[in-house]
Design an enzyme around this catalytic site. Structure first.
Site, PDB file in Angstrom:
ATOM      1  N   TYR A   1       5.775   2.711   0.022  1.00 27.70           N
ATOM      2  CA  TYR A   1       6.959   2.375  -0.781  1.00 27.70           C
ATOM      3  C   TYR A   1       6.841   2.787  -2.238  1.00 27.70           C
ATOM      4  CZ  TYR A   1       4.143  -1.965  -0.945  1.00 27.70           C
ATOM      5  OH  TYR A   1       3.134  -2.890  -1.036  1.00 27.70           O
ATOM      6  N   LYS A   2       5.715   3.401  -2.585  1.00 29.83           N
ATOM      7  CA  LYS A   2       5.574   3.863  -3.965  1.00 29.83           C
ATOM      8  C   LYS A   2       6.043   5.322  -4.029  1.00 29.83           C
ATOM      9  CE  LYS A   2       1.688   0.666  -4.541  1.00 29.83           C
ATOM     10  NZ  LYS A   2       2.301  -0.344  -5.404  1.00 29.83           N
TER      11      LYS A   2
ATOM     12  N   ARG B   1       2.693  -0.360 -17.534  1.00 33.79           N
ATOM     13  CA  ARG B   1       2.461   0.847 -16.729  1.00 33.79           C
ATOM     14  C   ARG B   1       3.735   1.680 -16.699  1.00 33.79           C
ATOM     15  NH1 ARG B   1      -0.051  -0.877 -11.016  1.00 33.79           N
ATOM     16  NH2 ARG B   1       2.068  -1.710 -10.847  1.00 33.79           N
TER      17      ARG B   1
END
Lengths: 405, 405
Positions: free
Chosen positions: B229-230, B378
């Protein structure tokens, strides 16, 4: 004299649940679908909710979706499912992972909750995944399995369970409805017997959830698991549910200690701190579209109500037995399900010569049954979508097939 | 002098992957999305494929969908993902369950493949689910964990791994890309070191799959796991992948012995007969819409190609470092990711005072970063969807926020 197609249509007109068929996507093919006990039809709102989730929430909210509510979905959908179909108060149910993963967790949890006991009671006729998992978890934990071999049609009887129980029994794992014959186990009595022996009662509800009323809290069930793609219509392989009675939460543990099972997921602390809630049974990130699908589908069941669903299920299975007796029995196909509606779930099994070929011919004629080795044709009757006319047509087609052979 | 927005737009015009942005559903909100390292954006074809699966296959084919091909999806989608992003030949990868469940399986499998060895090498800075699972599986299996504490920015170094290895080491579990700083471990060297010590190399690829080229076969990796899912854009919580090198298939086992892991699922035989293939790593029924989603999303990655994706990733992270140095460093925010592009994955982390409040203000301004305790922002750069102008805008907004504080 058996009923006619017109009679069946009249039953449909009088059916208080008849309008629910419009809540589902139902096309022209198949002509009759009697496998809702393996995979239920899609509710229209489930399709809409998943599409909305994918486009508006995933596409539009992106990572913010987790804070908008996705993080709580396993417990929230669990609570809604519990209210709709399990007879369980909030805080005891989660929806996540597959049935097999959840059975694995519950087997280990049950061993831990009864330390010092080294026997498990199970049936050697249970669905394969239950048997395989009991066997391997027992081996890993140094436990012995006392296997019962219940009669296909009668199913597991309280007396047989009682005879297997002792002060060595940690827990009983049983399926509420036999996946082969539809035989319905006496869950309240067996649960009480397990408790009398100081053991836990662990129930697999795959073939009853959404079709048979459940009262997990009132009946004192300890642990339970079940799938959501049969009578709950969550879609192929939809995430399973898992129930832990409130009195065990706090003490219960499971071995797949992933980050979704901790008290504060985003603390990301040095060690696993088990959540003091049902969330302790979770492991990894849940697939959000699957949870949303189960939620929407459970809502349809909640609106219909389990009592009305059960009443129609009994009427459908009774009609199915009547037609099978009249039309198939003369050709060697016998009903292998309990004749007392109180002793069966929502599918009827017939056995006979060349069953595999008959099932194939039915499918060819776009009448879809389910088949199980060595000779079982299962006719699943899903009260929210199966019409009396559909059932009549299916048996009529089957009659022609067995007559021609 | 740093680049202007016009410069960034010029980079977008020259970007050979620029057209892939049209393959995704991208709305006006957020203005800039730098959290594709947590949840990628939806490819349009993924939305279409899931909708088709739900309506045409589930709704129209119903139970027949399993025979039409759903049963093989875990291996098929695994093979496609392996070809698109893992550098792995067919027959070694499945897609199913969550990353945590798959890590649990691989940890047990790795213990079994190295009997007589009682140590595991891991890092105490790894993503929580990896640490928690290593700890509990080690305890269950009577193993000791040798914890490494790599520097945040440098990441795990081969020398540190070498020093921890011995004839007692069963396996090394490491993340390829550090979820905090983006530090990229030297996978080929560390894998070879583990093998020199007679140990296995188990890699968590969650933060590299789909962004960093992988050559699992060529590098001799033994076991691997990762999420979809990234950078693979499979959707929130989409099923994870699991890789077992061909030389271990046949011997490899895992403890969740559900019916999907046997040689013949529909034989439903008396005992668990492990499949002589990668399917042995499966347990329960896979959620079909999730598999179809991963399949469609992986196809987009395959079309773009990992080399082109990596080249753009390096360009994006380099620009991000340049802008952070110029605009944020004067306000106390330092880059906490490797400065050598060869040593980092596809996100850049900046640390500084009030990072939580800055991240919140960014989100408020519809520039979405990711935040990790205690002070890490991030900035995830997903080459198929992140444009240079988007990155420029995000840093520009961030600059204004830190200037005003």
């Amino acid at each position: 004299m058996t009923i006619t197609l017109d009679d069946a249509r009249a039953l449909d007109r009088d059916d208080s649940l008849g309008r629910f068929r419009d809540e589902f996507l139902i096309g022209d093919d198949p002509v009759a679908y009697l496998d809702g006990n393996s995979l239920g039809r899609p509710p229209l709102r489930t399709l809409a909710r998943v599409e909305d989730l994918m486009r508006r929430e995933w596409g539009g909210r992106l990572i913010r979706g987790w804070e908008d509510g996705w993080l709580e979905l396993p417990e929230q959908v669990g609570d809604r499912l519990a209210a709709a179909s399990l007879g369980a108060a909030p805080g005891q149910t989660v929806v996540a992972e597959s049935t097999s993963v959840n059975i694995f967790k519950l087997l280990h949890a049950a061993c831990d909750l009864r330390p010092g006991r080294d026997e498990i009671v199970a049936t050697d006729t249970d669905f394969p995944t239950d048997r395989y998992l009991v066997e391997s978890v027992a081996a890993a934990r140094g436990m012995t399995v006392r296997w019962l071999s219940p009669d296909l049609v009668v199913g597991v009887e309280p007396e047989d369970v009682r005879a297997a129980l002792s002060e060595r029994t940690a827990f009983v794992l049983l399926s509420h409805v036999d996946y082969r014959s539809g035989a319905l186990a006496d869950l309240p009595t067996i649960t009480a017997l397990a408790h009398d022996a100081g053991a836990l009662a662990v129930w697999d509800l795959c073939h009853s959830a959404g079709a048979v009323p459940l009262a997990l809290d009132a009946d004192g069930v300890d642990l339970a698991v079940g799938c959501t793609y049969k009578y709950l219509n969550g879609g192929p392989g939809a995430p399973a549910f898992l129930y832990v009675a409130e009195r065990h939460i706090g003490a219960v543990r499971q071995p797949i200690t992933g980050w979704w099972g901790v008290a504060d997921r985003f603390a990301m602390g040095p060690t696993y701190e088990p959540a003091p809630s049902i969330r302790v049974m979770l492991s990894g990130t849940a697939y959000v579209p699957g949870l949303v699908a189960v939620d929407a589908s459970a809502e349809v069941v909640a609106e219909a109500g389990l009592e009305a669903i059960r009443a129609k299920s009994v009427a459908l299975t009774s009609l199915c037995v009547e037609l099978a007796d009249a039309w198939l029995e003369p050709h060697g196909f016998r009903v292998a399900s309990p004749r007392d509606p109180a002793r069966r779930g929502s599918h009827i099994t017939v056995r006979g010569p060349g069953a595999r070929a008959v099932a194939d011919a039915m499918t060819q004629a776009r009448v879809i049954p389910d088949y199980r080795n060595p000779d079982m044709i299962r006719l699943g009757l899903s009260p929210l979508t199966t019409s009396y006319a559909e059932l009549w047509t299916a048996l009529d087609v089957t009659r022609r097939i067995v007559e021609e052979r």
